[in-house]
Design a protein around this motif. Sequence first.
Motif, PDB file in Angstrom:
ATOM      1  N   ILE A  98       0.764  -1.091  -0.023  1.00 43.99           N
ATOM      2  CA  ILE A  98      -0.134   0.075  -0.028  1.00 43.99           C
ATOM      3  C   ILE A  98       0.914   1.229  -0.029  1.00 43.99           C
ATOM      4  CG2 ILE A  98      -1.684   1.378   1.227  1.00 43.99           C
ATOM      5  CD1 ILE A  98      -2.860  -1.362   2.290  1.00 43.99           C
ATOM      6  N   SER A 101       2.450   1.682  -3.634  1.00 39.63           N
ATOM      7  CA  SER A 101       1.388   2.035  -4.578  1.00 39.63           C
ATOM      8  C   SER A 101       0.833   3.790  -4.295  1.00 39.63           C
ATOM      9  CB  SER A 101       0.119   1.405  -4.589  1.00 39.63           C
ATOM     10  OG  SER A 101      -0.480   1.389  -3.240  1.00 39.63           O
ATOM     11  N   LEU A 102       0.824   4.009  -2.965  1.00 39.54           N
ATOM     12  CA  LEU A 102       0.622   5.278  -2.709  1.00 39.54           C
ATOM     13  C   LEU A 102       1.822   6.392  -2.852  1.00 39.54           C
ATOM     14  CD1 LEU A 102      -1.042   7.623  -1.538  1.00 39.54           C
ATOM     15  CD2 LEU A 102      -0.417   6.892   1.027  1.00 39.54           C
ATOM     16  N   GLU A 105       1.839   7.612  -6.463  1.00 31.57           N
ATOM     17  CA  GLU A 105       0.922   8.693  -6.729  1.00 31.57           C
ATOM     18  C   GLU A 105       1.685   9.981  -6.502  1.00 31.57           C
ATOM     19  OE1 GLU A 105      -2.869   8.777  -4.671  1.00 31.57           O
ATOM     20  OE2 GLU A 105      -3.182   6.745  -4.900  1.00 31.57           O
ATOM     21  N   LYS A 152      -3.980   8.777   3.950  1.00 30.48           N
ATOM     22  CA  LYS A 152      -3.952   8.172   2.672  1.00 30.48           C
ATOM     23  C   LYS A 152      -3.649   6.768   2.617  1.00 30.48           C
ATOM     24  CE  LYS A 152      -3.656  12.345  -0.428  1.00 30.48           C
ATOM     25  NZ  LYS A 152      -2.722  12.912  -1.547  1.00 30.48           N
ATOM     26  N   MET A 153      -2.853   6.140   3.414  1.00 31.43           N
ATOM     27  CA  MET A 153      -2.420   4.817   3.531  1.00 31.43           C
ATOM     28  C   MET A 153      -3.725   4.007   3.942  1.00 31.43           C
ATOM     29  SD  MET A 153       1.343   3.996   4.624  1.00 31.43           S
ATOM     30  CE  MET A 153       1.069   2.225   4.721  1.00 31.43           C
ATOM     31  N   SER A 157      -9.105   3.145  -1.216  1.00 28.28           N
ATOM     32  CA  SER A 157      -8.494   3.267  -2.533  1.00 28.28           C
ATOM     33  C   SER A 157      -7.047   2.865  -2.758  1.00 28.28           C
ATOM     34  CB  SER A 157      -8.687   4.732  -2.979  1.00 28.28           C
ATOM     35  OG  SER A 157      -8.047   5.705  -2.346  1.00 28.28           O
ATOM     36  N   SER A 158      -6.248   3.263  -1.653  1.00 28.46           N
ATOM     37  CA  SER A 158      -4.880   2.711  -1.509  1.00 28.46           C
ATOM     38  C   SER A 158      -4.754   1.445  -1.523  1.00 28.46           C
ATOM     39  CB  SER A 158      -4.186   3.604  -0.400  1.00 28.46           C
ATOM     40  OG  SER A 158      -4.072   4.998  -0.572  1.00 28.46           O
ATOM     41  N   LYS A 159      -5.527   0.773  -0.505  1.00 31.01           N
ATOM     42  CA  LYS A 159      -5.353  -0.617  -0.623  1.00 31.01           C
ATOM     43  C   LYS A 159      -5.840  -1.456  -2.083  1.00 31.01           C
ATOM     44  CE  LYS A 159      -7.505  -4.686   1.637  1.00 31.01           C
ATOM     45  NZ  LYS A 159      -8.233  -5.178   2.864  1.00 31.01           N
TER      46      LYS A 159
END
Length: 218
Positions: A98, A101-102, A105, A152-153, A157-159
């Motif tokens: 996670i 991927s964050l 962004e 955000k983590m 949506s982050s998952k």
Amino acid sequence: MNNSIKIIYVYDALCGWCYGFSKVIKECYETHKHEFEFEVLSGGMMIGDRVGSINNIAPYIKSAYQTVENTTGVKFGEAYLRVLQDGSMILNSEMPSIALSLFKEYFPDQSVLFAHEIQNALYFDGREPNQIDTYRNIAVNHGIDPDEFEVKMKMESSKEAAYYDFALAKQLRVESYPAVLIQSSETSFHLIAKGYTDSATLELRIENVLKEIENLNV
């Protein structure tokens, strides 16, 4: 930059051989970052029913880490070796995936560096993969507000983004890590590393694939 070429590194934060390969892919990134796009995908090695205590596989890791050191020249930190002896750490790939991927962004072109720092935190500093502070600290190093990163983590949506990366890795038919591919078109992928590969071999394979692509385009 050659926008038609992308180097895709598929790894898992909890993969010891990926830690051994981390320096190699970082060198590759530093050499070619102005030529090609780089992307890191998490493979999701320890998710679902594979999540478990480090104690379950500690006997294997206690011998395997020395093999990784001898083969790659990397060093596992004393703090990590203490964690290994303690045996209470839970191995779960979800949170580091996670975090990666964050991070993409914020700085998609620096994902190789972030993956490298995650592995150093786990395998050298002995940080917990399931503790948010591990990723807050790395976010700060890249000028990201740690509170914002933490919020955000924890978002669904982050998952989802992390699990999308797992799905992409499967789509690329990567089942073991580390793996490196060159993508030369929407449907054309060339596997240039499967398992630990040294820098000289990786560079030679990149060179050969680029020649192959060039010949196809003549």
